[in-house]
Design a protein around this motif. Structure first.
Motif, PDB file in Angstrom:
ATOM      1  N   ILE A   1       8.393  20.315  53.872  1.00 49.14           N
ATOM      2  CA  ILE A   1       8.718  18.993  53.428  1.00 49.14           C
ATOM      3  C   ILE A   1       9.323  19.115  52.040  1.00 49.14           C
ATOM      4  CG2 ILE A   1       6.439  18.148  54.146  1.00 49.14           C
ATOM      5  CD1 ILE A   1       5.353  18.530  51.559  1.00 49.14           C
ATOM      6  N   GLU A   2      10.012  18.082  51.626  1.00 45.06           N
ATOM      7  CA  GLU A   2      10.657  17.804  50.317  1.00 45.06           C
ATOM      8  C   GLU A   2       9.634  17.502  49.434  1.00 45.06           C
ATOM      9  OE1 GLU A   2      13.733  18.630  50.043  1.00 45.06           O
ATOM     10  OE2 GLU A   2      14.220  18.882  52.252  1.00 45.06           O
ATOM     11  N   VAL A   3       9.882  18.122  48.107  1.00 42.56           N
ATOM     12  CA  VAL A   3       8.737  17.621  47.159  1.00 42.56           C
ATOM     13  C   VAL A   3       9.714  16.712  45.958  1.00 42.56           C
ATOM     14  CG1 VAL A   3       7.554  18.578  44.957  1.00 42.56           C
ATOM     15  CG2 VAL A   3       7.770  19.932  47.137  1.00 42.56           C
ATOM     16  N   GLU A   4       8.979  15.542  45.946  1.00 44.34           N
ATOM     17  CA  GLU A   4       9.548  14.319  45.176  1.00 44.34           C
ATOM     18  C   GLU A   4       9.194  14.590  43.857  1.00 44.34           C
ATOM     19  OE1 GLU A   4      11.771  12.739  46.795  1.00 44.34           O
ATOM     20  OE2 GLU A   4      11.486  13.334  48.875  1.00 44.34           O
ATOM     21  N   LYS A   5       9.863  13.945  42.853  1.00 43.37           N
ATOM     22  CA  LYS A   5       9.513  13.918  41.386  1.00 43.37           C
ATOM     23  C   LYS A   5       8.406  13.087  41.157  1.00 43.37           C
ATOM     24  CE  LYS A   5      14.264  14.398  39.585  1.00 43.37           C
ATOM     25  NZ  LYS A   5      15.238  13.632  38.742  1.00 43.37           N
ATOM     26  N   SER A   6       7.925  11.967  42.182  1.00 42.14           N
ATOM     27  CA  SER A   6       6.736  11.318  42.161  1.00 42.14           C
ATOM     28  C   SER A   6       5.405  12.106  42.754  1.00 42.14           C
ATOM     29  CB  SER A   6       6.768  10.086  42.829  1.00 42.14           C
ATOM     30  OG  SER A   6       7.362  10.044  44.315  1.00 42.14           O
ATOM     31  N   ASP A   7       5.646  13.143  43.442  1.00 42.73           N
ATOM     32  CA  ASP A   7       4.402  13.746  44.026  1.00 42.73           C
ATOM     33  C   ASP A   7       3.619  14.445  42.886  1.00 42.73           C
ATOM     34  OD1 ASP A   7       4.801  13.533  46.690  1.00 42.73           O
ATOM     35  OD2 ASP A   7       6.628  14.913  46.751  1.00 42.73           O
ATOM     36  N   SER A   8       2.393  14.250  43.482  1.00 44.40           N
ATOM     37  CA  SER A   8       1.047  14.682  42.952  1.00 44.40           C
ATOM     38  C   SER A   8       0.646  15.715  43.628  1.00 44.40           C
ATOM     39  CB  SER A   8       0.177  13.491  42.730  1.00 44.40           C
ATOM     40  OG  SER A   8      -0.585  12.803  43.840  1.00 44.40           O
ATOM     41  N   GLU A   9      -0.729  16.338  43.255  1.00 48.29           N
ATOM     42  CA  GLU A   9      -1.330  17.188  44.213  1.00 48.29           C
ATOM     43  C   GLU A   9      -1.830  16.455  45.484  1.00 48.29           C
ATOM     44  OE1 GLU A   9      -4.096  20.159  42.639  1.00 48.29           O
ATOM     45  OE2 GLU A   9      -3.501  19.462  40.631  1.00 48.29           O
ATOM     46  N   GLU A  10      -2.332  15.266  45.146  1.00 46.20           N
ATOM     47  CA  GLU A  10      -3.001  14.659  46.158  1.00 46.20           C
ATOM     48  C   GLU A  10      -1.865  14.106  47.300  1.00 46.20           C
ATOM     49  OE1 GLU A  10      -5.844  13.358  48.770  1.00 46.20           O
ATOM     50  OE2 GLU A  10      -6.009  14.271  46.793  1.00 46.20           O
ATOM     51  N   SER A  11      -0.712  13.659  46.812  1.00 50.30           N
ATOM     52  CA  SER A  11       0.451  13.319  47.826  1.00 50.30           C
ATOM     53  C   SER A  11       0.884  14.522  48.549  1.00 50.30           C
ATOM     54  CB  SER A  11       1.571  12.605  46.938  1.00 50.30           C
ATOM     55  OG  SER A  11       2.183  13.207  46.251  1.00 50.30           O
ATOM     56  N   LEU A  12       1.099  15.443  47.883  1.00 46.34           N
ATOM     57  CA  LEU A  12       1.445  16.631  48.632  1.00 46.34           C
ATOM     58  C   LEU A  12       0.334  17.336  49.759  1.00 46.34           C
ATOM     59  CD1 LEU A  12       3.025  19.017  46.053  1.00 46.34           C
ATOM     60  CD2 LEU A  12       4.194  17.818  47.732  1.00 46.34           C
ATOM     61  N   LYS A  13      -0.869  17.255  49.275  1.00 43.34           N
ATOM     62  CA  LYS A  13      -2.098  17.566  50.238  1.00 43.34           C
ATOM     63  C   LYS A  13      -1.861  16.593  51.578  1.00 43.34           C
ATOM     64  CE  LYS A  13      -6.948  17.786  50.754  1.00 43.34           C
ATOM     65  NZ  LYS A  13      -8.185  17.391  50.211  1.00 43.34           N
ATOM     66  N   GLU A  14      -1.468  15.442  51.417  1.00 46.01           N
ATOM     67  CA  GLU A  14      -1.553  14.671  52.705  1.00 46.01           C
ATOM     68  C   GLU A  14      -0.168  14.863  53.353  1.00 46.01           C
ATOM     69  OE1 GLU A  14      -1.693  10.538  51.124  1.00 46.01           O
ATOM     70  OE2 GLU A  14      -3.783  10.746  50.227  1.00 46.01           O
ATOM     71  N   LYS A  15       0.944  14.894  52.648  1.00 42.05           N
ATOM     72  CA  LYS A  15       2.231  15.321  53.460  1.00 42.05           C
ATOM     73  C   LYS A  15       1.893  16.345  54.248  1.00 42.05           C
ATOM     74  CE  LYS A  15       5.132  14.603  49.921  1.00 42.05           C
ATOM     75  NZ  LYS A  15       6.540  14.163  49.590  1.00 42.05           N
ATOM     76  N   VAL A  16       1.682  17.652  53.457  1.00 38.84           N
ATOM     77  CA  VAL A  16       1.582  18.845  54.026  1.00 38.84           C
ATOM     78  C   VAL A  16       0.542  18.918  55.366  1.00 38.84           C
ATOM     79  CG1 VAL A  16       0.601  21.350  54.001  1.00 38.84           C
ATOM     80  CG2 VAL A  16       2.206  20.332  52.134  1.00 38.84           C
ATOM     81  N   LEU A  17      -0.590  18.093  54.993  1.00 35.87           N
ATOM     82  CA  LEU A  17      -1.398  18.198  56.206  1.00 35.87           C
ATOM     83  C   LEU A  17      -0.937  17.394  57.563  1.00 35.87           C
ATOM     84  CD1 LEU A  17      -4.601  18.727  56.732  1.00 35.87           C
ATOM     85  CD2 LEU A  17      -5.075  16.357  55.884  1.00 35.87           C
ATOM     86  N   ARG A  18      -0.117  16.568  57.202  1.00 36.39           N
ATOM     87  CA  ARG A  18       0.633  15.815  58.486  1.00 36.39           C
ATOM     88  C   ARG A  18       1.242  16.847  59.175  1.00 36.39           C
ATOM     89  NH1 ARG A  18       1.009  11.289  54.985  1.00 36.39           N
ATOM     90  NH2 ARG A  18       3.153  11.818  54.225  1.00 36.39           N
ATOM     91  N   GLN A  19       2.060  17.744  58.406  1.00 37.97           N
ATOM     92  CA  GLN A  19       2.862  18.890  59.106  1.00 37.97           C
ATOM     93  C   GLN A  19       1.925  19.835  59.721  1.00 37.97           C
ATOM     94  OE1 GLN A  19       6.166  18.409  59.151  1.00 37.97           O
ATOM     95  NE2 GLN A  19       5.431  16.630  58.075  1.00 37.97           N
ATOM     96  N   GLU A  20       0.855  20.035  59.149  1.00 34.81           N
ATOM     97  CA  GLU A  20      -0.198  20.998  59.872  1.00 34.81           C
ATOM     98  C   GLU A  20      -0.632  20.376  61.210  1.00 34.81           C
ATOM     99  OE1 GLU A  20      -3.542  22.134  57.222  1.00 34.81           O
ATOM    100  OE2 GLU A  20      -2.534  21.989  55.560  1.00 34.81           O
ATOM    101  N   HIS A  21      -0.921  19.270  61.125  1.00 35.97           N
ATOM    102  CA  HIS A  21      -1.401  18.560  62.643  1.00 35.97           C
ATOM    103  C   HIS A  21      -0.405  18.756  63.634  1.00 35.97           C
ATOM    104  CE1 HIS A  21      -4.294  15.903  60.222  1.00 35.97           C
ATOM    105  NE2 HIS A  21      -4.879  17.262  60.327  1.00 35.97           N
ATOM    106  N   LYS A  22       0.920  18.974  63.219  1.00 37.03           N
ATOM    107  CA  LYS A  22       2.214  19.033  64.238  1.00 37.03           C
ATOM    108  C   LYS A  22       2.193  20.595  64.693  1.00 37.03           C
ATOM    109  CE  LYS A  22       5.113  15.746  62.174  1.00 37.03           C
ATOM    110  NZ  LYS A  22       6.290  15.281  61.337  1.00 37.03           N
ATOM    111  N   ILE A  23       2.196  21.570  63.498  1.00 31.82           N
ATOM    112  CA  ILE A  23       2.463  22.953  63.937  1.00 31.82           C
ATOM    113  C   ILE A  23       1.284  23.626  64.503  1.00 31.82           C
ATOM    114  CG2 ILE A  23       4.345  23.093  62.502  1.00 31.82           C
ATOM    115  CD1 ILE A  23       2.603  24.575  60.619  1.00 31.82           C
TER     116      ILE A  23
END
Length: 223
Positions: free
Chosen positions: A162-184
């Motif tokens: 995933i791309e890391v955005e300037k606005s990202d926090s630990e929580e937002s990264l956790k949510e975005k990464v989790l969506r990728q986990e559910h795919k792979i």
């Protein structure tokens, strides 16, 4: 000549928490997308949502609390006995928050996989989202890998970035990464169940081809 179909792989899933990856695996199995039978879900905690998720789908649940054992070795020994009683083809660590002993990992070498919230080999261990932000990385992601005695160090099967955005926090990264986990994660389980992916000499192979350090790059391949 009639094509011989593989029997569904017997799978044991280990959890320590909410079980969102467990739920994804259950959903895909019930939808006919995974050629597996989930024999049991084992949790080292008795108060987590993952237990209810399994029970809702009539999957046998075993709770083995690690704090009831005098040592890591004694816990792993009992855990191994329980897993072996299910005669699994695949052991899946789906958010199982335990460092496993070398004897345990060797026993299941080549048939036990884990998902880790980073682009391994970067950021092994805990607090990956925080460490990515502190380092100013532009990319983050998740990796499914074979489990070996080295913490988060077994050969990778597949990664998603995933791309890391300037606005990202630990929580937002956790949510975005989790969506990728559910795919792979289900995809890696399917490859293992179909005997397409194997581990030999500390390396992962898919369809006979040795995989690169990060495994298959999900965001760069049509799968």
């Amino acid at each position: 000549m009639e094509k011989h179909e593989l029997k569904p792989a017997r799978v044991v899933i280990l959890i320590s928490g909410g079980g969102t990856n467990l739920q994804t695996i259950i959903d895909q199995q019930e939808a006919g997308k995974l050629p597996i039978t989930i024999c049991a879900v084992i949790s080292n905690r008795d108060d987590v949502q993952g237990i209810q998720r399994a029970q809702k789908h009539n999957i046998p649940v075993i709770v083995l609390e690690h704090n009831q054992f005098p040592s890591r070795e004694s816990f792993d020994g009992r855990l191994q006995d329980i897993i072996d009683s299910q005669n699994p083809d695949i052991v899946v660590l789906a958010g199982f928050m335990r460092i496993l002993t070398p004897d345990f990992t060797r026993h299941y070498e080549g048939k036990m996989i884990n998902i880790h919230p980073s682009l391994l080999p970067h950021y092994q261990g805990l607090h990956t989202h925080r460490r990515v932000l502190e380092a100013g990385d532009l990319k983050h992601g998740a990796t499914v890998h074979f489990v070996t005695a080295q913490l988060d160090g077994g050969p990778a099967i597949i990664q998603s970035s995933i791309e890391v955005e300037k606005s990202d926090s630990e929580e937002s990264l956790k949510e975005k990464v989790l969506r990728q986990e559910h795919k792979i994660f289900p995809l890696a389980i399917r490859w293992l169940a179909e005997k397409r992916v194997v581990m030999r000499e500390e390396k992962a192979f898919l369809d006979g081809e040795e995989l690169a350090v990060g495994g298959v790059q999900f965001d760069k391949n049509e799968i």
